[in-house]
Design a protein around this motif. Sequence first.
Motif, PDB file in Angstrom:
ATOM      1  N   ALA A 148       0.827  -1.215   0.000  1.00 45.60           N
ATOM      2  CA  ALA A 148       0.000   0.000   0.000  1.00 45.60           C
ATOM      3  C   ALA A 148       0.856   1.257   0.000  1.00 45.60           C
ATOM      4  CB  ALA A 148      -0.935  -0.004   1.205  1.00 45.60           C
ATOM      5  N   SER A 149       1.917   1.249   0.817  1.00 51.47           N
ATOM      6  CA  SER A 149       2.766   2.436   0.893  1.00 51.47           C
ATOM      7  C   SER A 149       3.561   2.627  -0.394  1.00 51.47           C
ATOM      8  CB  SER A 149       3.730   2.339   2.080  1.00 51.47           C
ATOM      9  OG  SER A 149       4.658   1.294   1.891  1.00 51.47           O
ATOM     10  N   THR A 150       3.970   1.527  -1.019  1.00 54.22           N
ATOM     11  CA  THR A 150       4.697   1.619  -2.293  1.00 54.22           C
ATOM     12  C   THR A 150       3.808   2.220  -3.370  1.00 54.22           C
ATOM     13  OG1 THR A 150       6.042  -0.319  -1.726  1.00 54.22           O
ATOM     14  CG2 THR A 150       5.954   0.313  -4.053  1.00 54.22           C
ATOM     15  N   GLU A 151       2.531   1.791  -3.399  1.00 56.62           N
ATOM     16  CA  GLU A 151       1.590   2.332  -4.373  1.00 56.62           C
ATOM     17  C   GLU A 151       1.249   3.788  -4.055  1.00 56.62           C
ATOM     18  OE1 GLU A 151      -1.597  -0.478  -4.197  1.00 56.62           O
ATOM     19  OE2 GLU A 151      -0.742  -1.746  -5.760  1.00 56.62           O
ATOM     20  N   PHE A 152       1.176   4.107  -2.754  1.00 56.61           N
ATOM     21  CA  PHE A 152       0.898   5.488  -2.338  1.00 56.61           C
ATOM     22  C   PHE A 152       2.054   6.406  -2.726  1.00 56.61           C
ATOM     23  CE2 PHE A 152       0.739   8.700   1.259  1.00 56.61           C
ATOM     24  CZ  PHE A 152      -0.325   9.398   0.727  1.00 56.61           C
ATOM     25  N   LEU A 153       3.283   5.917  -2.539  1.00 52.20           N
ATOM     26  CA  LEU A 153       4.468   6.681  -2.909  1.00 52.20           C
ATOM     27  C   LEU A 153       4.517   6.880  -4.420  1.00 52.20           C
ATOM     28  CD1 LEU A 153       6.814   7.920  -1.356  1.00 52.20           C
ATOM     29  CD2 LEU A 153       8.141   5.847  -1.788  1.00 52.20           C
ATOM     30  N   GLY A 154       4.192   5.834  -5.165  1.00 53.52           N
ATOM     31  CA  GLY A 154       3.978   5.941  -6.616  1.00 53.52           C
ATOM     32  C   GLY A 154       5.161   6.415  -7.433  1.00 53.52           C
ATOM     33  N   THR A 155       6.380   6.077  -7.028  1.00 55.13           N
ATOM     34  CA  THR A 155       7.550   6.559  -7.772  1.00 55.13           C
ATOM     35  C   THR A 155       7.722   5.859  -9.117  1.00 55.13           C
ATOM     36  OG1 THR A 155       9.006   4.965  -6.668  1.00 55.13           O
ATOM     37  CG2 THR A 155       8.785   7.145  -5.650  1.00 55.13           C
ATOM     38  N   GLN A 156       7.198   4.650  -9.222  1.00 57.34           N
ATOM     39  CA  GLN A 156       7.313   3.846 -10.453  1.00 57.34           C
ATOM     40  C   GLN A 156       8.774   3.750 -10.917  1.00 57.34           C
ATOM     41  OE1 GLN A 156       4.068   4.266 -13.448  1.00 57.34           O
ATOM     42  NE2 GLN A 156       3.337   5.949 -12.161  1.00 57.34           N
ATOM     43  N   GLY A 157       9.660   3.616  -9.943  1.00 56.41           N
ATOM     44  CA  GLY A 157      11.070   3.425 -10.259  1.00 56.41           C
ATOM     45  C   GLY A 157      11.853   4.696 -10.534  1.00 56.41           C
ATOM     46  N   ASP A 158      11.212   5.859 -10.447  1.00 53.97           N
ATOM     47  CA  ASP A 158      11.881   7.129 -10.736  1.00 53.97           C
ATOM     48  C   ASP A 158      12.393   7.750  -9.437  1.00 53.97           C
ATOM     49  OD1 ASP A 158      12.745   9.586 -11.557  1.00 53.97           O
ATOM     50  OD2 ASP A 158      10.877  10.201 -12.514  1.00 53.97           O
ATOM     51  N   ILE A 159      13.712   7.849  -9.276  1.00 53.12           N
ATOM     52  CA  ILE A 159      14.271   8.388  -8.038  1.00 53.12           C
ATOM     53  C   ILE A 159      14.006   9.890  -7.898  1.00 53.12           C
ATOM     54  CG2 ILE A 159      16.084   6.647  -7.908  1.00 53.12           C
ATOM     55  CD1 ILE A 159      18.025   8.786  -8.979  1.00 53.12           C
ATOM     56  N   TRP A 160      13.645  10.549  -9.003  1.00 50.27           N
ATOM     57  CA  TRP A 160      13.367  11.985  -8.980  1.00 50.27           C
ATOM     58  C   TRP A 160      11.854  12.268  -8.979  1.00 50.27           C
ATOM     59  CZ3 TRP A 160      17.640  14.133  -7.639  1.00 50.27           C
ATOM     60  CH2 TRP A 160      18.863  13.650  -8.117  1.00 50.27           C
ATOM     61  N   ASP A 161      11.056  11.285  -8.603  1.00 51.67           N
ATOM     62  CA  ASP A 161       9.600  11.429  -8.676  1.00 51.67           C
ATOM     63  C   ASP A 161       9.096  12.596  -7.818  1.00 51.67           C
ATOM     64  OD1 ASP A 161       6.932  10.205  -9.522  1.00 51.67           O
ATOM     65  OD2 ASP A 161       6.722  10.245  -7.344  1.00 51.67           O
ATOM     66  N   ALA A 162       9.596  12.722  -6.598  1.00 50.90           N
ATOM     67  CA  ALA A 162       9.147  13.806  -5.706  1.00 50.90           C
ATOM     68  C   ALA A 162       9.474  15.174  -6.293  1.00 50.90           C
ATOM     69  CB  ALA A 162       9.796  13.658  -4.327  1.00 50.90           C
ATOM     70  N   GLN A 163      10.670  15.279  -6.873  1.00 55.59           N
ATOM     71  CA  GLN A 163      11.067  16.552  -7.489  1.00 55.59           C
ATOM     72  C   GLN A 163      10.206  16.883  -8.696  1.00 55.59           C
ATOM     73  OE1 GLN A 163      13.086  14.202  -6.389  1.00 55.59           O
ATOM     74  NE2 GLN A 163      14.730  15.119  -5.192  1.00 55.59           N
ATOM     75  N   TRP A 164       9.901  15.867  -9.498  1.00 60.68           N
ATOM     76  CA  TRP A 164       9.007  16.060 -10.649  1.00 60.68           C
ATOM     77  C   TRP A 164       7.630  16.533 -10.185  1.00 60.68           C
ATOM     78  CZ3 TRP A 164       9.286  16.747 -15.626  1.00 60.68           C
ATOM     79  CH2 TRP A 164      10.395  16.259 -16.351  1.00 60.68           C
ATOM     80  N   ASP A 165       7.103  15.875  -9.153  1.00 62.45           N
ATOM     81  CA  ASP A 165       5.767  16.206  -8.649  1.00 62.45           C
ATOM     82  C   ASP A 165       5.703  17.647  -8.158  1.00 62.45           C
ATOM     83  OD1 ASP A 165       4.975  13.661  -9.235  1.00 62.45           O
ATOM     84  OD2 ASP A 165       5.012  12.933  -7.168  1.00 62.45           O
ATOM     85  N   MET A 166       6.707  18.065  -7.387  1.00 61.41           N
ATOM     86  CA  MET A 166       6.721  19.429  -6.864  1.00 61.41           C
ATOM     87  C   MET A 166       6.911  20.454  -7.983  1.00 61.41           C
ATOM     88  SD  MET A 166       8.714  19.187  -3.184  1.00 61.41           S
ATOM     89  CE  MET A 166      10.111  18.233  -3.781  1.00 61.41           C
ATOM     90  N   SER A 167       7.746  20.094  -8.962  1.00 58.20           N
ATOM     91  CA  SER A 167       7.976  21.002 -10.097  1.00 58.20           C
ATOM     92  C   SER A 167       6.704  21.202 -10.906  1.00 58.20           C
ATOM     93  CB  SER A 167       9.085  20.452 -10.996  1.00 58.20           C
ATOM     94  OG  SER A 167      10.305  20.368 -10.304  1.00 58.20           O
ATOM     95  N   LEU A 168       5.958  20.118 -11.111  1.00 56.89           N
ATOM     96  CA  LEU A 168       4.714  20.207 -11.881  1.00 56.89           C
ATOM     97  C   LEU A 168       3.654  21.002 -11.120  1.00 56.89           C
ATOM     98  CD1 LEU A 168       4.672  16.623 -13.400  1.00 56.89           C
ATOM     99  CD2 LEU A 168       4.757  18.763 -14.685  1.00 56.89           C
ATOM    100  N   THR A 169       3.614  20.849  -9.802  1.00 53.45           N
ATOM    101  CA  THR A 169       2.697  21.652  -8.993  1.00 53.45           C
ATOM    102  C   THR A 169       3.057  23.132  -9.100  1.00 53.45           C
ATOM    103  OG1 THR A 169       2.313  19.849  -7.414  1.00 53.45           O
ATOM    104  CG2 THR A 169       1.827  22.090  -6.650  1.00 53.45           C
ATOM    105  N   LEU A 170       4.341  23.423  -9.106  1.00 55.54           N
ATOM    106  CA  LEU A 170       4.810  24.807  -9.249  1.00 55.54           C
ATOM    107  C   LEU A 170       4.399  25.383 -10.602  1.00 55.54           C
ATOM    108  CD1 LEU A 170       6.461  27.250  -8.298  1.00 55.54           C
ATOM    109  CD2 LEU A 170       8.501  26.123  -9.225  1.00 55.54           C
ATOM    110  N   VAL A 171       4.636  24.629 -11.672  1.00 56.24           N
ATOM    111  CA  VAL A 171       4.264  25.073 -13.022  1.00 56.24           C
ATOM    112  C   VAL A 171       2.749  25.251 -13.121  1.00 56.24           C
ATOM    113  CG1 VAL A 171       4.209  24.434 -15.466  1.00 56.24           C
ATOM    114  CG2 VAL A 171       6.288  24.052 -14.135  1.00 56.24           C
ATOM    115  N   GLY A 172       2.005  24.283 -12.573  1.00 55.99           N
ATOM    116  CA  GLY A 172       0.543  24.364 -12.596  1.00 55.99           C
ATOM    117  C   GLY A 172       0.030  25.574 -11.830  1.00 55.99           C
ATOM    118  N   SER A 173       0.673  25.895 -10.713  1.00 54.31           N
ATOM    119  CA  SER A 173       0.273  27.052  -9.905  1.00 54.31           C
ATOM    120  C   SER A 173       0.522  28.354 -10.650  1.00 54.31           C
ATOM    121  CB  SER A 173       1.049  27.060  -8.577  1.00 54.31           C
ATOM    122  OG  SER A 173       0.769  25.909  -7.820  1.00 54.31           O
TER     123      SER A 173
END
Length: 209
Positions: free
Chosen positions: A162-187
């Motif tokens: 459950a936690s692995t699916e919640f984290l949802g990195t799908q093997g990408d070590i930069w997933d958190a950075q991508w997510d925050m960057s996209l939120t910034l662009v979207g904002s």
Amino acid sequence: MVKNKSTTIHIVLLLLVIAVFIWSVIKPAGYLIWTMEVLPAVVVLIIAIATYNKFRLTTLSYIIIAILSIIMFIGGHYTYSKVPLFNWIKDYFDLNRNHYDRFGHFLKGLFAIVIREIILRKTPLTKGPWLFAITLSISLAIGALYEILEWLASKVSQGGKASTEFLGTQGDIWDAQWDMSLTLVGSILALLIFSKLHNKLLRKKHESK
């Protein structure tokens, strides 16, 4: 008349969100991951409903809350890495991952408008560069907090399914950075595109009092 029309729209939005919520809870991928994914949306909805009479937001803000809630309910039902439409997009374009999670974080940038409204109506801050900067900072802070909560959930459950699916990195070590960057662009895009409309709705709201 305008107020009655707005109330009708708000009720329709609420009914739509409730319908998607009910669909989401019926045989999801897993009830633990479902709870983890939809909880933030449920908390925001409860606050929005509880404060509706005392602090009624503009219709634009309620539309944004409804859209983001639905996005999270869909993600909770399938898990973000397995949403069928984005699996099809992944296969069709030969992508290396399901991008529903990235799409969701980009759309979360819309919440900047809700933040902007609360700041304008509850603080002395007025329209201008500082409003843009502070709204953007809060939006990015919320995005970062969500990534921290995902990481903590993974640590607490010691890497369970459950936690692995919640984290949802799908093997990408930069997933958190991508997510925050996209939120910034979207904002940024949300503030640039919708601020004028938002100002107009705020003026109408002020005049109708």
